[in-house]
Design an enzyme around this catalytic site. Structure first.
Site: not given
Ligand code: F6P
Length: 327
Positions: A130, A132, A174, A191, A227
């Site tokens: 992931t 994240d 994200m 930043a 996000e």
């Molecule tokens: O995989 C994690 C992620 O990219 C998060 O950072 C984000 O909030 C989410 O997935 C977005 O999901 P989707 O691709 O289903 O819009």
């Protein structure tokens, strides 16, 4: 004495991440190396329920280490959340004579895998894939490094135009529930502030930071907004700041899904390769209901229940230096 593994299934699930293909390749090759067959399962748990399987061999995973996305495709399965869905999934595994399952994904993927093994006793092994980086039991998840590099490259470009026009840019990255990408990229791009859900920064605080830097003749700035930040995303933060602070002209960029694609970095390829091999070796040793991770350069296995429950906290040093260096 643990039962000899003859065949394992592998799937990718949830949001894809760069390096998932490298992990699939490592799983297949480590399995074949140990005389174990591998079935690839398409579209995550949905494919497991539909019976969408295909035998993989060493050649089916050739030339994928450098490719983003996942050759097995991915999905966030609603059906696997149901008892009936998991029953069908187990029936399919039995029919294909699969002895163990490797799931590559994040939080949702491992929640499903944990319930599945509790219900049916089938050995499961998680590989953290992931962008994240929000799993406990590994220093880094597969894809996090590539995603942050993508953000850094984009913000460096935004910085050029911000400078030329004396503008303040809000860049949204994200991470619905985690600020790892925001914090790491914030440090790497210099930043002026990083807004994330784990450590709230109010609009008042942000304006204070901007005013202070304007005093030292700073003419353009980048604010990174995760996000999931409580202030409501980059557009909302920009609107609130604009209402009360007119020093800069502002612009907003939401980076979105470009963060999930692209060629995996060297780091992610090696991480995925190590984890893929250790996942297979862990199953051979009889480990189940665990996630392979790498902590301090050592392979470790963490119970899935802990990996998903214990939120991996942001690095305190990184939080501190982000503040020190942004003045
Ligand atoms: O995989 C994690 C992620 O990219 C998060 O950072 C984000 O909030 C989410 O997935 C977005 O999901 P989707 O691709 O289903 O819009």
């Amino acid at each position: 004495m643990t039962k000899k593994l003859r065949k394992i299934g592998v799937l990718t699930s949830g949001g894809d991440s760069p390096g998932m293909n490298a992990a699939i390749r490592a799983v297949v090759r480590a399995a074949v190396y140990n005389d174990i067959e591998v079935d690839g399962i398409f579209q995550g748990y949905d494919g497991l329920i539909r019976g969408d399987f295909k035998r993989l061999n060493v050649r089916s995973v050739a030339k994928i280490i450098e490719r983003g996305g996942t050759i097995l495709k991915s999905a966030r399965s609603e059906e696997f959340r149901t008892v009936e869905g998991r029953r069908k999934a187990f029936e399919n595994l039995k029919e294909r004579e699969i002895d163990a399952l490797i799931t590559i994904g994040g939080n949702g993927t491992f929640t499903g895998a944990h319930i599945f093994t509790e219900e049916y006793g089938i050995p499961v092994m998680g590989i953290p894939g992931t962008i994240d980086n929000d799993l406990y039991g590994t220093d880094s998840t597969i894809g996090f490094d590539t995603a942050t590099n993508t953000v850094v490259e984009a913000v460096d470009k935004i910085r050029d135009t911000a400078n030329s026009h004396n503008r303040l840019f809000f860049v949204e990255v994200m991470g619905r529930d985690s600020g790892f990408i925001a914090l790491r990229a914030g440090i790497a791009t210099g930043a002026i502030a990083v807004l994330l859900s784990e450590e709230e920064m109010s609009i008042d605080d942000l304006i204070g930071v901007l005013e202070k830097s304007a005093e030292s003749n700073k003419t353009s700035s980048i604010v990174i907004v995760a996000e999931g930040d409580a202030n409501g995303g980059a557009y909302e933060v920009a609107r609130k700041v604009n209402e009360r602070y007119a020093q800069y002209e502002t612009r907003v960029t939401v980076l979105g899904h470009i963060q999930r694609g692209g060629t995996p970095s060297c780091w992610d390829r090696v991480l995925a390769s190590r984890m893929g091999v250790a996942a297979v070796e862990g199953l051979i040793e009889g480990r189940t209901d665990v996630m392979i991770g790498i902590c301090n350069d050592i392979e470790t296995y963490t119970p899935l229940s802990e990996a998903i429950k214990e939120k991996f906290r942001l690095n305190k040093t990184e939080l501190r230096i982000a503040k020190i260096l942004s003045i």
